[in-house]
Design an enzyme around this catalytic site. Structure first.
Site, PDB file in Angstrom:
ATOM      1  N   LEU A  64       0.832  -1.210   0.000  1.00 47.28           N
ATOM      2  CA  LEU A  64       0.000   0.000   0.000  1.00 47.28           C
ATOM      3  C   LEU A  64       0.862   1.255   0.000  1.00 47.28           C
ATOM      4  O   LEU A  64       1.858   1.326   0.740  1.00 47.28           O
ATOM      5  CB  LEU A  64      -0.857  -0.029   1.283  1.00 47.28           C
ATOM      6  CG  LEU A  64      -1.626   1.241   1.628  1.00 47.28           C
ATOM      7  CD1 LEU A  64      -2.790   1.425   0.677  1.00 47.28           C
ATOM      8  CD2 LEU A  64      -2.126   1.162   3.064  1.00 47.28           C
ATOM      9  N   GLU A 112      -0.584  -9.258  -1.116  1.00 49.61           N
ATOM     10  CA  GLU A 112      -2.024  -9.480  -1.317  1.00 49.61           C
ATOM     11  C   GLU A 112      -2.347  -9.535  -2.812  1.00 49.61           C
ATOM     12  O   GLU A 112      -3.161 -10.338  -3.259  1.00 49.61           O
ATOM     13  CB  GLU A 112      -2.820  -8.367  -0.628  1.00 49.61           C
ATOM     14  CG  GLU A 112      -2.687  -8.408   0.893  1.00 49.61           C
ATOM     15  CD  GLU A 112      -3.484  -7.313   1.565  1.00 49.61           C
ATOM     16  OE1 GLU A 112      -3.150  -6.130   1.378  1.00 49.61           O
ATOM     17  OE2 GLU A 112      -4.451  -7.631   2.281  1.00 49.61           O
ATOM     18  N   GLU A 132       2.314  -4.911   8.187  1.00 52.38           N
ATOM     19  CA  GLU A 132       1.213  -4.069   8.665  1.00 52.38           C
ATOM     20  C   GLU A 132       1.311  -3.792  10.162  1.00 52.38           C
ATOM     21  O   GLU A 132       1.038  -2.690  10.623  1.00 52.38           O
ATOM     22  CB  GLU A 132      -0.138  -4.738   8.336  1.00 52.38           C
ATOM     23  CG  GLU A 132      -0.592  -4.585   6.893  1.00 52.38           C
ATOM     24  CD  GLU A 132       0.061  -5.563   5.918  1.00 52.38           C
ATOM     25  OE1 GLU A 132       1.008  -6.277   6.309  1.00 52.38           O
ATOM     26  OE2 GLU A 132      -0.371  -5.612   4.765  1.00 52.38           O
ATOM     27  N   GLY A 140      -5.744  -5.120   4.138  1.00 58.18           N
ATOM     28  CA  GLY A 140      -6.918  -4.472   3.562  1.00 58.18           C
ATOM     29  C   GLY A 140      -7.090  -4.792   2.092  1.00 58.18           C
ATOM     30  O   GLY A 140      -7.965  -4.247   1.431  1.00 58.18           O
TER      31      GLY A 140
END
Ligand code: 1HE
Length: 258
Positions: A64, A112, A132, A140
């Site tokens: 992310l 992910e 994370e 997420g």
């Protein structure tokens, strides 16, 4: 860099290669990048039957884009996550099998994303982690479901709690990746696998991608029923009939010893 360059797309024969292209930020996944990936998926020509998902630079993806989280409210966070899910679902449950070519950091949201692929090839440089916990956030991008299905929630728990990373060999051992190759040889391996997948009957590939994950979640009696129904539909396709006739007439390749 314009948004459309964040992911590049080339199509050669039956193989489309989608390449994460934000190396200066280690392919950190901004929402714009996820949307660009989605636009490429939607625009692929019919001739492209398999996708290779790769990345430019030293790392597959740093996950992310952390600069996007700061200003987000809880509600915006939910919608952000759902926006990732929609694209990742289209990748996993679309029409085309996906071969991920992994190197360098494959972490957080990058892992992910890799978990959406149907086949994962890692070069030796690849390492896998879920940092994370260190960042004070949680998964997420569907990883709690997809990565746990691949390696079990106990390993995911330990990775997240301790910040441990898996190297490519360990990733192979636990089933996180299917192939581990020397650095620089991943692209050729991914292409070879993609071409092999593209040579299958489309309906077989569709059944493999869509029915197997469904059956894995069904109780045995439902799974067996799903299998027999999907199997009957798949084998009734004209292409299946032609392929079986070819084999019986000794025109088709035999299964090879590995
Ligand atoms: C980033 C990001 C990022 C790098 N978001 N900007 N992910 C992480 O916690 C991983 C964070 N990244 C790293 O640990 C390292 O960057 C790497 C090990 C991947 C690579 O290290 P290195 O030394 O090659 O690069 P670098 O110097 O750390 O980073 C280069 C630039 O990329 C730098 O920006 P610059 O403007 O100072 O040059 C970094 O700030 C930037 N960068 N990673 C934003 N992730 C849907 S939920 C998923 C939740 C998660 O994914 S959490 C995991 C987040």
């Amino acid at each position: 860099m314009t948004p459309s360059d964040l992911v590049t797309c080339t199509v050669e024969g039956a193989v489309a290669t989608l390449t994460l292209n934000r190396p200066a930020k280690r392919n950190a996944l901004s929402l714009e990048m996820i949307r660009t990936l989605d636009r490429h998926l939607a625009a692929l020509p019919e001739s492209a039957r398999v996708i290779v998902l790769a990345a430019n630079g030293d790392h597959f993806s740093a996950g992310l884009d952390l600069s996007e989280l700061g200003e987000m409210s809880a509600a915006e966070g939910v919608f952000h996550s759902r926006a990732w899910y929609e694209v990742f679902d289209r990748l996993q449950f679309g029409r085309r099998p996906v071969v991920a070519l992994l190197h360098g950091a494959v972490v957080g949201g990058g892992l992910e994303l890799a978990a959406c692929a149907h086949v994962r090839v890692a070069e030796h440089s690849a390492y896998f982690g879920l940092p994370e916990g260190q960042r004070g956030i949680f998964l997420g991008g569907g990883g709690s479901v997809r990565i746990s299905k691949l390696i079990g929630f106990s390993r995911v728990t330990e990775m997240m709690l301790t910040g441990r990373t898996y190297n490519a060999d360990l990733a192979m051992q636990v089933g996180l990746v299917h192939h581990c190759v020397p650095d620089g040889e991943g692209a050729a391996k991914a292409l070879e696998l993609a071409q092999r997948i593209a040579s299958n009957a489309p309906m077989s590939n569709f059944a493999i991608m869509h029915a197997l994950p469904l059956i894995a979640e069904q109780p045995m009696s439902h799974g067996l029923m799903t299998e027999s129904l999907v199997g009957a539909i798949t084998q009734s396709a004209p292409e299946a009939k032609a392929r079986m006739a070819d084999f019986l007439a000794k025109r088709a390749a035999k299964v090879e010893r590995s």
